[in-house]
Design a protein around this motif. Structure first.
Motif, mmCIF file in Angstrom:
data_model
loop_
_atom_site.group_PDB
_atom_site.id
_atom_site.type_symbol
_atom_site.label_atom_id
_atom_site.label_comp_id
_atom_site.label_asym_id
_atom_site.label_seq_id
_atom_site.Cartn_x
_atom_site.Cartn_y
_atom_site.Cartn_z
ATOM 1 N N ARG A 260 109.000 1.083 38.292
ATOM 2 C CA ARG A 260 107.952 0.992 39.119
ATOM 3 C C ARG A 260 106.756 1.473 38.466
ATOM 4 O O ARG A 260 106.749 2.518 37.830
ATOM 5 C CB ARG A 260 108.019 1.721 40.391
ATOM 6 C CG ARG A 260 109.192 1.021 41.402
ATOM 7 C CD ARG A 260 109.776 1.794 42.551
ATOM 8 N NE ARG A 260 110.326 3.015 42.151
ATOM 9 C CZ ARG A 260 111.545 3.098 41.843
ATOM 10 N NH1 ARG A 260 112.370 1.738 41.587
ATOM 11 N NH2 ARG A 260 111.976 4.244 41.299
ATOM 12 N N VAL A 262 103.529 3.696 38.573
ATOM 13 C CA VAL A 262 102.960 4.581 39.407
ATOM 14 C C VAL A 262 101.309 4.520 39.370
ATOM 15 O O VAL A 262 100.700 4.785 40.330
ATOM 16 C CB VAL A 262 103.536 5.908 39.226
ATOM 17 C CG1 VAL A 262 102.933 7.019 39.914
ATOM 18 C CG2 VAL A 262 105.003 5.987 39.441
ATOM 19 N N LYS A 263 100.983 4.502 38.226
ATOM 20 C CA LYS A 263 99.630 5.014 37.766
ATOM 21 C C LYS A 263 99.351 4.010 36.460
ATOM 22 O O LYS A 263 99.864 4.095 35.659
ATOM 23 C CB LYS A 263 99.211 6.435 37.705
ATOM 24 C CG LYS A 263 97.675 6.691 37.500
ATOM 25 C CD LYS A 263 97.499 8.260 37.456
ATOM 26 C CE LYS A 263 96.029 8.500 37.020
ATOM 27 N NZ LYS A 263 96.001 9.894 37.021
ATOM 28 N N GLU A 288 108.012 4.987 36.873
ATOM 29 C CA GLU A 288 109.095 5.510 37.437
ATOM 30 C C GLU A 288 110.304 4.877 37.201
ATOM 31 O O GLU A 288 110.264 3.658 37.718
ATOM 32 C CB GLU A 288 108.679 6.028 38.937
ATOM 33 C CG GLU A 288 109.653 6.900 39.559
ATOM 34 C CD GLU A 288 109.419 7.039 41.158
ATOM 35 O OE1 GLU A 288 109.704 8.151 41.757
ATOM 36 O OE2 GLU A 288 108.865 5.993 41.716
ATOM 37 N N GLU A 322 109.622 10.133 36.642
ATOM 38 C CA GLU A 322 108.222 9.643 35.914
ATOM 39 C C GLU A 322 108.121 9.719 34.456
ATOM 40 O O GLU A 322 108.370 10.923 34.138
ATOM 41 C CB GLU A 322 106.953 10.265 36.728
ATOM 42 C CG GLU A 322 107.073 10.006 38.387
ATOM 43 C CD GLU A 322 105.791 10.349 38.909
ATOM 44 O OE1 GLU A 322 104.727 11.079 38.165
ATOM 45 O OE2 GLU A 322 105.538 9.954 40.156
ATOM 46 N N GLU A 324 105.164 9.336 31.100
ATOM 47 C CA GLU A 324 103.852 8.698 30.851
ATOM 48 C C GLU A 324 104.004 8.143 29.678
ATOM 49 O O GLU A 324 104.647 8.595 28.501
ATOM 50 C CB GLU A 324 102.937 9.799 30.721
ATOM 51 C CG GLU A 324 101.376 9.542 30.554
ATOM 52 C CD GLU A 324 100.612 10.690 30.401
ATOM 53 O OE1 GLU A 324 99.434 10.666 31.138
ATOM 54 O OE2 GLU A 324 101.028 11.588 29.619
#
Length: 393
Positions: A260, A262-263, A288, A322, A324
């Motif tokens: 998913r 997230v940002k 994520e 999560e 990055e």
């Protein structure tokens, strides 16, 4: 009016809901809607105005069911508007489906002469163009075969050849070109540019935005039967692409996936206030995952559709929870304008993060030079270059 002039003023068109009773369930539903005051009419066109001079070209764009084909049929005289005024001067060539103007019991040769007579041409005038039409349609081997035995592509080739080669003053073309192969589509586009150069007025319905931009000077965007925007084709398509992007963003929440997003954040490089053409750009993603996995993170940049101008790929190891992911572009190959970042993740077997819009950003810099007439702009890419002109050494 001069031949080729098209005037459509404040056109409205409505359709009544189907009154045929196919069964008890249909009767119950109809009585229920009547009791609730259900809508018995549906407006397919609402207050649409089109004004074209001879040699002008207009693209009709919009989602399915927006009223494009209805407007085209009204302009061609196939159906009448509920309200409004329409004036079309000269001979009209029209292709709205693969059977447009063709009789399935007649041969290709007979259909060609029949179509010419319906356009008001004498037999000798059709015969003068006969070989040219047959060569374009590539049907010399099936010319004396009944049209009912033609494939979809053969019918479309014959219908388009007849509509465009019998020298119409107004040519109306629907999305039927999509059934042809890539080679024939290009030949059709070349033919439409030829009739435009000869002074024919063209109205084109197509979802191929690149072909639309290369062929037409003006655009009209329809949505739910109403005109959202009408103007220069580049401006119309830019607004339509933005709407497509916003609709795609709204649907992201319904996309399933094991990973998913997230940002997502997009910005210029350190020390810059704005993203600039040929300048740095940074994209930061937070994804994520429920379990550790290795996936290819793909990042694309587009003008507002799922077909990007360029795509970058990175093989990433995602940990549970999560992760990055950052991407730094040293020289952004884009002109000034608004662009959109699309993101997807793939593990070789399936889409673990479905291809979806993630963020938007604006670029400051020179605009993209418009494509010359007849040249399809392949992608909105800005390339720094130096030129020299002089005598041959």
């Amino acid at each position: 009016m001069r031949d080729g002039t098209l005037r459509a003023e404040r056109l409205w068109k409505r359709f009544r809901s189907d009154r045929a009773a196919y069964g008890l369930r249909d009767q119950v539903r109809r009585l229920s809607e009547r009791g609730r005051g259900g809508e018995r009419w549906r407006w397919a066109l609402r207050d649409v105005t089109v004004d074209m001079e001879p040699g002008d070209s207009l693209a009709l764009v919009g989602s399915n069911g927006s009223g494009k084909s209805t407007l085209l049929k009204i302009l061609g005289g196939v159906m009448y508007p509920t309200a409004g005024r329409l004036g079309v001067a000269g001979r009209v060539g029209m292709i709205v489906d693969v059977w447009a103007g063709l009789h399935h019991e007649l041969t290709g040769r007979e259909n060609l002469f029949l179509a010419g007579s319906l356009l008001g041409l004498r037999r000798a005038e059709v015969a003068a163009r006969f070989d040219e039409i047959v060569d374009f349609a590539e049907l010399d081997h099936a010319l004396d075969r009944p049209a009912k035995f033609y494939s979809t592509g053969m019918k479309m080739r014959l219908g388009f050849a007849v509509a465009s080669f019998l020298e119409p003053d107004v040519l109306l073309v629907d999305e039927v070109l999509a059934v042809g192969d890539a080679r024939f589509q290009q030949r059709c586009l070349n033919r439409m540019r030829k009739v435009l150069a000869d002074g024919t007025t063209l109205v084109l319905v197509s979802h191929d935005l690149a072909a639309v931009e290369a062929t037409c000077r003006r655009g009209l965007w329809l949505q739910e039967g109403a005109c959202v925007h009408q103007g220069q084709v580049a401006e119309t398509l830019a607004r339509y692409r933005q709407w497509v992007e916003e609709a795609a963003e709204a649907a992201v929440a319904f996309l399933p996936g094991d990973v998913r997003l997230v940002k997502a954040a997009v910005g210029p490089g350190p020390g810059d206030a704005h993203a600039r053409a040929d300048g740095p750009l940074e994209v930061a993603l937070v994804v994520e995952s429920d379990e550790p996995r290795t996936a290819a993170i793909c990042l694309g940049v587009s003008e507002g559709t799922a077909a990007p101008a360029f795509v970058l790929r990175h093989q990433a190891r995602l940990r549970p929870g999560e992760t990055e992911v950052r991407c730094s572009i040293a020289h952004l190959p884009l002109p000034g304008g608004r662009f959109y970042v699309w993101v997807g993740a793939f593990d070789g077997r399936e889409d673990v993060l479905p291809w979806q819009p993630a963020a938007r950003f604006d670029v400051v810099g020179p605009g993209l030079d418009p494509a010359p007439p007849g040249v399809v702009r392949p992608a909105p890419v800005h390339v720094e270059a130096t030129w020299e002109t002089g005598a041959r050494r």
